[in-house]
Write an enzyme that holds these catalytic residues in place. Sequence first.
Site, PDB file in Angstrom:
ATOM      1  N   LYS A 152     -13.149   0.131  15.976  1.00  0.00           N
ATOM      2  CA  LYS A 152     -11.872  -0.606  16.057  1.00  0.00           C
ATOM      3  C   LYS A 152     -11.271  -0.523  17.451  1.00  0.00           C
ATOM      4  CE  LYS A 152     -10.608  -0.349  11.189  1.00  0.00           C
ATOM      5  NZ  LYS A 152      -9.914   0.352  10.137  1.00  0.00           N
ATOM      6  N   PRO A 158      -2.608 -12.182  10.170  1.00  0.00           N
ATOM      7  CA  PRO A 158      -2.941 -11.985  11.590  1.00  0.00           C
ATOM      8  C   PRO A 158      -3.089 -10.491  11.862  1.00  0.00           C
ATOM      9  CG  PRO A 158      -0.606 -12.525  11.310  1.00  0.00           C
ATOM     10  CD  PRO A 158      -1.247 -12.688   9.965  1.00  0.00           C
ATOM     11  N   ASP A 159      -3.960 -10.149  12.810  1.00  0.00           N
ATOM     12  CA  ASP A 159      -4.086  -8.747  13.214  1.00  0.00           C
ATOM     13  C   ASP A 159      -3.072  -8.503  14.337  1.00  0.00           C
ATOM     14  OD1 ASP A 159      -4.940  -6.303  14.506  1.00  0.00           O
ATOM     15  OD2 ASP A 159      -6.713  -6.457  13.231  1.00  0.00           O
ATOM     16  N   LYS A 179       9.058 -16.859 -10.763  1.00  0.00           N
ATOM     17  CA  LYS A 179       8.277 -15.779 -11.367  1.00  0.00           C
ATOM     18  C   LYS A 179       7.112 -16.356 -12.179  1.00  0.00           C
ATOM     19  CE  LYS A 179       8.675 -11.915 -14.516  1.00  0.00           C
ATOM     20  NZ  LYS A 179       9.466 -11.320 -15.573  1.00  0.00           N
ATOM     21  N   LYS A 183     -10.660  -4.190  18.825  1.00  0.00           N
ATOM     22  CA  LYS A 183      -9.265  -4.634  18.974  1.00  0.00           C
ATOM     23  C   LYS A 183      -8.768  -4.481  20.410  1.00  0.00           C
ATOM     24  CE  LYS A 183      -8.176  -3.636  14.138  1.00  0.00           C
ATOM     25  NZ  LYS A 183      -7.121  -3.897  13.181  1.00  0.00           N
ATOM     26  N   PHE A 205      -3.984   2.917  15.183  1.00  0.00           N
ATOM     27  CA  PHE A 205      -4.291   3.958  14.213  1.00  0.00           C
ATOM     28  C   PHE A 205      -5.436   3.441  13.370  1.00  0.00           C
ATOM     29  CE2 PHE A 205      -1.103   7.457  13.661  1.00  0.00           C
ATOM     30  CZ  PHE A 205      -0.518   7.308  14.898  1.00  0.00           C
ATOM     31  N   ALA A 251       1.579   1.167  11.517  1.00  0.00           N
ATOM     32  CA  ALA A 251       1.806   0.464  10.239  1.00  0.00           C
ATOM     33  C   ALA A 251       0.492   0.221   9.492  1.00  0.00           C
ATOM     34  CB  ALA A 251       2.503  -0.859  10.496  1.00  0.00           C
ATOM     35  N   ASN A 287       0.845  -1.206   0.000  1.00  0.00           N
ATOM     36  CA  ASN A 287       0.000   0.000   0.000  1.00  0.00           C
ATOM     37  C   ASN A 287       0.876   1.249   0.000  1.00  0.00           C
ATOM     38  OD1 ASN A 287       0.596   0.743   2.838  1.00  0.00           O
ATOM     39  ND2 ASN A 287      -0.408  -1.233   3.228  1.00  0.00           N
TER      40      ASN A 287
HETATM   41  O1  PMT Z   1       3.132   5.973   6.593  1.00  0.00           O
HETATM   42  P1  PMT Z   1       2.556   7.323   6.159  1.00  0.00           P
HETATM   43  O2  PMT Z   1       2.714   7.540   4.701  1.00  0.00           O
HETATM   44  O3  PMT Z   1       3.095   8.464   6.976  1.00  0.00           O
HETATM   45  O4  PMT Z   1       0.989   7.272   6.417  1.00  0.00           O
HETATM   46  C1  PMT Z   1       0.487   7.216   7.703  1.00  0.00           C
HETATM   47  C2  PMT Z   1      -0.726   6.277   7.811  1.00  0.00           C
HETATM   48  C3  PMT Z   1      -1.867   6.835   6.998  1.00  0.00           C
HETATM   49  C4  PMT Z   1      -0.347   4.885   7.302  1.00  0.00           C
HETATM   50  C5  PMT Z   1      -1.079   6.203   9.323  1.00  0.00           C
HETATM   51  O5  PMT Z   1      -1.434   7.470   9.793  1.00  0.00           O
HETATM   52  C6  PMT Z   1      -2.239   5.232   9.582  1.00  0.00           C
HETATM   53  O6  PMT Z   1      -3.395   5.574   9.499  1.00  0.00           O
HETATM   54  N1  PMT Z   1      -1.904   3.963   9.908  1.00  0.00           N
HETATM   55  C7  PMT Z   1      -2.875   2.876  10.092  1.00  0.00           C
HETATM   56  C8  PMT Z   1      -3.186   2.280   8.778  1.00  0.00           C
HETATM   57  C9  PMT Z   1      -4.106   1.076   8.869  1.00  0.00           C
HETATM   58  O7  PMT Z   1      -3.733   0.013   8.482  1.00  0.00           O
HETATM   59  O8  PMT Z   1      -5.249   1.272   9.454  1.00  0.00           O
HETATM   60  P2  PMT Z   1      -6.371   0.111   9.633  1.00  0.00           P
HETATM   61  O9  PMT Z   1      -7.610   0.860   9.971  1.00  0.00           O
HETATM   62  O10 PMT Z   1      -6.426  -0.816   8.483  1.00  0.00           O
HETATM   63  O11 PMT Z   1      -5.893  -0.709  10.887  1.00  0.00           O
HETATM   64  C10 PMT Z   1      -6.260  -0.368  12.216  1.00  0.00           C
HETATM   65  C11 PMT Z   1      -5.130  -0.679  13.157  1.00  0.00           C
HETATM   66  O12 PMT Z   1      -4.859  -2.078  13.148  1.00  0.00           O
HETATM   67  C12 PMT Z   1      -3.804  -0.001  12.818  1.00  0.00           C
HETATM   68  O13 PMT Z   1      -3.209   0.400  14.025  1.00  0.00           O
HETATM   69  C13 PMT Z   1      -3.007  -1.085  12.127  1.00  0.00           C
HETATM   70  O14 PMT Z   1      -1.596  -0.915  12.322  1.00  0.00           O
HETATM   71  C14 PMT Z   1      -3.516  -2.331  12.842  1.00  0.00           C
HETATM   72  N2  PMT Z   1      -3.473  -3.556  12.055  1.00  0.00           N
HETATM   73  C15 PMT Z   1      -4.254  -3.703  10.946  1.00  0.00           C
HETATM   74  C16 PMT Z   1      -4.268  -4.896  10.261  1.00  0.00           C
HETATM   75  C17 PMT Z   1      -3.437  -5.959  10.717  1.00  0.00           C
HETATM   76  N3  PMT Z   1      -3.409  -7.114  10.093  1.00  0.00           N
HETATM   77  N4  PMT Z   1      -2.675  -5.785  11.805  1.00  0.00           N
HETATM   78  C18 PMT Z   1      -2.668  -4.612  12.476  1.00  0.00           C
HETATM   79  O15 PMT Z   1      -1.963  -4.461  13.476  1.00  0.00           O
END
Ligand code: PMT
Length: 421
Positions: free
Chosen positions: A351, A319-320, A303, A355, A337, A289, A223
Amino acid sequence: MSFDLSVIPNKNIVLAVTGGIAAYKSAILVRRLKDAGFNVRVVMTQGAQAFITPLTFQALSGNPVHTELLNPEAEAGMGHIELARWADLLLVAPASCDTLAKFATGLADDLLSTLYLATKSPVWVAPAMNQQMWAAKATQRNLNTLVEDGVHVIMPDAGSQACGDVGLGRMPEPEDLAYQVTQYFHRAQRAIAEKFGLLAGKHVVITAGPTREAIDPVRYISNHSTGKMGFALAAACYAAGAKVTLIAGPVSLDTPNGVRRLNVSSAVQMLDLSMQMLDEGCDIFIATAAVADYRVAEVAEHKIKKAGDELNVSLIKNPDIVATIAGQQKRPFMVGFAAETRNVEEYAAGKLVAKKLDMIACNDVSRADIGFASDENAMTVFFADAYQLEKRDLEKASKQEIAQQLVEAIHDALWHEIEPV
Ligand code: PMT
């Protein structure tokens, strides 16, 4: 009255139980202290064991109960000097007249009185006794001595007593005691923060950037995350006095000064390293992340060659990471985030609960001027109900400024005064 925080102060309480009818309340006190995140070890005097069994406290505290001074087996486990050093607080509840007298005169003829002399930690006593014994000149004289010696005396409540008398001498309710202990550590932490930085002494682990999920040796799913937000937070946490470990997906940013960086590629690798950080001792976990929600079920060894008009790739759920860490029994303070393109606040709040997070910062990634890849961001921060904090809107600003405000929000959530409900 109750309060419930998932925050782990990571502090050790030695709860000493002495002989008195209020000893039964101490069993509930252990539960409340554990609920608030303390590690608890129980010491019992002979008198206490006449009212309640060590087995009860062992089951509730999850630790062996200490009852004797000269027991080679117990000393081999954790000796009384080690126990005295382990304690961040020695809490004596209920504290009998006899114990107060021993403390005041410096007697050391059993485990508890020896522990009292051997510990450098603060000592709190919660006297509980018949109202006439409380009022007795000798008791009050001993209490004055203890106060002069720096012991904190928790005043007993007034009311009807087990013996039929009415007056001062009842041990405060376990919830009240646990609340006072928690606030004491919060106040101490605020004083440290004022002097040494908002996150002084804490180990903060931050995930940042995207993950890459391989399709074959040359292709992957990923992404637009650049890692800028996570790296800005790592710098801000370090500046706030924390030890910082940054678990970074593939990004091309310089490591902030003073920060330990561990590089990963996939979500599974990010989870593995995050779990290892728990073993190292992590106080605060921040998940910035953008983790790929799915990965390819079977990564091709070679490939994939172009063939036909369509290519189907089967994906399985990753996994989350943040939810897995939040689900651990001994968990850090969890900051998530949320990247949303619509219903931003509603989804973020969902969330937070789903979570099991302590705090979540959400951004609208449909906006081109903030979020992914931009140098700026704007966020709304939500806290779990237990923190009794209003949501905060962080106006559009550089990611460095947003990171600084997030550090302040984490500090406020961790250490502010919470009203019992
Ligand atoms: O990296 P930049 O270019 O500076 O951009 C910043 C950002 C937009 C990436 C950042 O501000 C942000 O929003 N990060 C969270 C992105 C995200 O994956 O959000 P989500 O709503 O899909 O996930 C919610 C939370 O679960 C996040 O804390 C994520 O890290 C976590 N997660 C999600 C999926 C997964 N399999 N494992 C996780 O830990």
